[in-house]
Write an enzyme that holds these catalytic residues in place. Structure first.
Site, PDB file in Angstrom:
ATOM      1  N   PHE A   1     -30.067  33.402 -20.454  1.00  0.00           N
ATOM      2  CA  PHE A   1     -29.546  32.621 -19.333  1.00  0.00           C
ATOM      3  C   PHE A   1     -29.870  33.353 -18.034  1.00  0.00           C
ATOM      4  O   PHE A   1     -29.535  34.528 -17.867  1.00  0.00           O
ATOM      5  CB  PHE A   1     -28.030  32.445 -19.467  1.00  0.00           C
ATOM      6  CG  PHE A   1     -27.442  31.478 -18.474  1.00  0.00           C
ATOM      7  CD1 PHE A   1     -27.379  30.125 -18.765  1.00  0.00           C
ATOM      8  CD2 PHE A   1     -26.953  31.910 -17.247  1.00  0.00           C
ATOM      9  CE1 PHE A   1     -26.845  29.227 -17.864  1.00  0.00           C
ATOM     10  CE2 PHE A   1     -26.425  31.032 -16.336  1.00  0.00           C
ATOM     11  CZ  PHE A   1     -26.361  29.671 -16.644  1.00  0.00           C
TER      12      PHE A   1
ATOM     13  N   GLY B   1     -20.379  22.216 -28.486  1.00  0.00           N
ATOM     14  CA  GLY B   1     -19.065  22.759 -28.148  1.00  0.00           C
ATOM     15  C   GLY B   1     -18.522  22.194 -26.845  1.00  0.00           C
ATOM     16  O   GLY B   1     -17.326  21.931 -26.709  1.00  0.00           O
ATOM     17  N   ASP B   2     -19.418  21.979 -25.882  1.00  0.00           N
ATOM     18  CA  ASP B   2     -19.003  21.378 -24.610  1.00  0.00           C
ATOM     19  C   ASP B   2     -18.489  19.953 -24.838  1.00  0.00           C
ATOM     20  O   ASP B   2     -17.512  19.523 -24.222  1.00  0.00           O
ATOM     21  CB  ASP B   2     -20.167  21.351 -23.627  1.00  0.00           C
ATOM     22  CG  ASP B   2     -20.758  22.730 -23.378  1.00  0.00           C
ATOM     23  OD1 ASP B   2     -20.042  23.727 -23.574  1.00  0.00           O
ATOM     24  OD2 ASP B   2     -21.940  22.800 -22.994  1.00  0.00           O
TER      25      ASP B   2
ATOM     26  N   SER C   1     -41.603  37.686 -31.223  1.00  0.00           N
ATOM     27  CA  SER C   1     -42.034  36.509 -30.483  1.00  0.00           C
ATOM     28  C   SER C   1     -42.113  35.350 -31.462  1.00  0.00           C
ATOM     29  O   SER C   1     -42.714  35.468 -32.536  1.00  0.00           O
ATOM     30  CB  SER C   1     -43.407  36.749 -29.838  1.00  0.00           C
ATOM     31  OG  SER C   1     -43.869  35.586 -29.202  1.00  0.00           O
TER      32      SER C   1
ATOM     33  N   ASP D   1     -31.741  23.177 -18.743  1.00  0.00           N
ATOM     34  CA  ASP D   1     -31.958  23.703 -20.092  1.00  0.00           C
ATOM     35  C   ASP D   1     -33.427  23.575 -20.501  1.00  0.00           C
ATOM     36  O   ASP D   1     -34.030  22.500 -20.358  1.00  0.00           O
ATOM     37  CB  ASP D   1     -31.113  22.936 -21.113  1.00  0.00           C
ATOM     38  CG  ASP D   1     -29.624  23.190 -20.959  1.00  0.00           C
ATOM     39  OD1 ASP D   1     -29.257  24.161 -20.273  1.00  0.00           O
ATOM     40  OD2 ASP D   1     -28.837  22.419 -21.538  1.00  0.00           O
TER      41      ASP D   1
ATOM     42  N   GLN E   1     -19.782  32.315 -23.768  1.00  0.00           N
ATOM     43  CA  GLN E   1     -20.928  33.223 -23.742  1.00  0.00           C
ATOM     44  C   GLN E   1     -20.705  34.451 -22.868  1.00  0.00           C
ATOM     45  O   GLN E   1     -21.348  35.490 -23.086  1.00  0.00           O
ATOM     46  CB  GLN E   1     -22.178  32.481 -23.244  1.00  0.00           C
ATOM     47  CG  GLN E   1     -22.561  31.273 -24.076  1.00  0.00           C
ATOM     48  CD  GLN E   1     -22.067  29.984 -23.466  1.00  0.00           C
ATOM     49  OE1 GLN E   1     -20.974  29.928 -22.916  1.00  0.00           O
ATOM     50  NE2 GLN E   1     -22.852  28.933 -23.582  1.00  0.00           N
TER      51      GLN E   1
ATOM     52  N   ASN F   1     -15.527  29.697 -30.038  1.00  0.00           N
ATOM     53  CA  ASN F   1     -15.999  29.382 -31.378  1.00  0.00           C
ATOM     54  C   ASN F   1     -15.554  30.499 -32.319  1.00  0.00           C
ATOM     55  O   ASN F   1     -14.866  31.447 -31.894  1.00  0.00           O
ATOM     56  CB  ASN F   1     -17.515  29.142 -31.407  1.00  0.00           C
ATOM     57  CG  ASN F   1     -18.325  30.373 -31.034  1.00  0.00           C
ATOM     58  OD1 ASN F   1     -17.890  31.513 -31.213  1.00  0.00           O
ATOM     59  ND2 ASN F   1     -19.530  30.155 -30.507  1.00  0.00           N
TER      60      ASN F   1
END
Length: 326
Positions: A116, A256-257, A36, A12, A172, A195
């Site tokens: 990701f 959430g994990d 940006s 991460d 996701q 969620n």
């Protein structure tokens, strides 16, 4: 209970933007967004949904097997997970790719913009539940968390073929899944995790109403951030569990994990859904107070204090035998 957690293993890159994303977005230019954000902090941490859940389960004392794909740069990260009680023997190591990367910027309202990079995760289908059971014994539950979409489909099929109860956690990856793919991931799940936003997206993808979702998944857990979690089961009224309040949230990535890990650890201990969800919310409150999804220190005494303050003395007494060993 022996739980296999399948899904992403990642590094991460967590950045902090001191302003608000909403202040920079023009409503009449949403079709031409070019922005940006100047971040004022960068933290590089171990992460990935499957690794986060597996580590949380292991720290709570549940036997946990991590199933996924990582890169040749996984040596140090793998050692960290093993030191925390996670079985990494079934992680496929790619010869050609680096471990996946999660790059996320969080604004002052805890809204997030993330990208990701899959990396080694494109080879996730090489890590199978069949090989886990053949090499190290039967599984009591498999978590199918965000992963290479093809691997998520094949792992779900394996669960059905092998008779392994499974938790569907598309999260996701809902943005990439088609309607038929989403329906295949949900059908027959013992648990479905989303969620609040993902719940609506899942219904749009599947074309199912809330009641119809519960015809296909035994139990649906919808996390709602600071508003807690809702638990649905067919033929039962929806159950609401409040979140454990946090005075100064630091970083929401991985919360959430943590809830999933705490809830499933509670199920492992034979707790009722409400108590298991309270344990999940308590662990989530610990994770949100640190930077990084795996950097938290776990104390049974601290969890019990949070549980008693939020849910009352009797709830803490019921959970105390399960948390004291921590």
């Amino acid at each position: 209970m022996r739980i296999a957690v399948t899904g992403s293993i990642a590094t991460d890159h967590l950045m902090s933007y001191p302003g608000r994303f909403a202040d920079q977005i023009l409503d009449d230019r949403l079709d031409r967004v070019s922005l940006s954000f100047l971040a004022d902090r960068l933290e590089i941490r171990n992460g990935g949904v499957a690794a986060n859940i597996a580590l949380g389960l292991a720290r709570l004392g549940t036997e946990t097997v991590l199933v996924g794909a990582a890169g040749k740069d996984f040596t140090e990260y793998g050692a960290w997970l093993r030191d925390n009680g996670v079985d990494t023997a079934h992680v496929h190591i790619s010869r050609n790719h680096h471990t996946a990367r999660f790059v996320c910027t969080t604004d002052r309202d805890h809204n997030q913009v993330a990208t990701f990079y899959a990396g080694a995760m494109v080879e996730a289908s090489r890590a199978t539940l069949t090989s886990v059971q053949e090499r190290s014994g039967a599984l009591d539950l498999a978590v199918v968390a965000p992963n290479d979409p093809g691997a998520m489909q094949s792992l779900t099929r394996e669960c059905r073929r092998l008779g392994i109860p499974f938790a569907a956690d598309p999260s996701q990856q809902l943005a990439r899944l088609t309607g038929p793919e989403t329906r295949r991931l949900v059908r027959g799940a013992r648990f479905l995790f989303t969620n609040e936003y993902e719940a609506r997206l899942l219904q749009e993808r599947t074309g199912w109403s809330r009641a119809e979702v519960l015809c296909h998944a035994e139990t649906w857990l919808v996390t709602r951030g600071a508003a807690g979690v809702d638990i649905g089961r067919a033929g039962h009224p929806w159950l609401h569990v409040d979140a454990v309040p946090v005075a100064v949230p630091v970083e929401p990535t991985g919360v959430g994990d943590a809830f999933r890990a705490g809830f499933l650890a509670g199920i492992d201990r034979g707790l009722a859904y409400e108590q298991a969800a309270r344990l999940g919310c308590a662990l989530a409150s610990v994770v949100i107070q640190v930077i990084g999804t795996q950097e938290y220190k776990l104390s049974g005494a601290r969890l019990l204090l949070e549980i008693e303050a939020t849910y009352g003395f009797s709830a803490a007494c019921e959970l105390e035998p399960h948390l004291t060993p921590l």
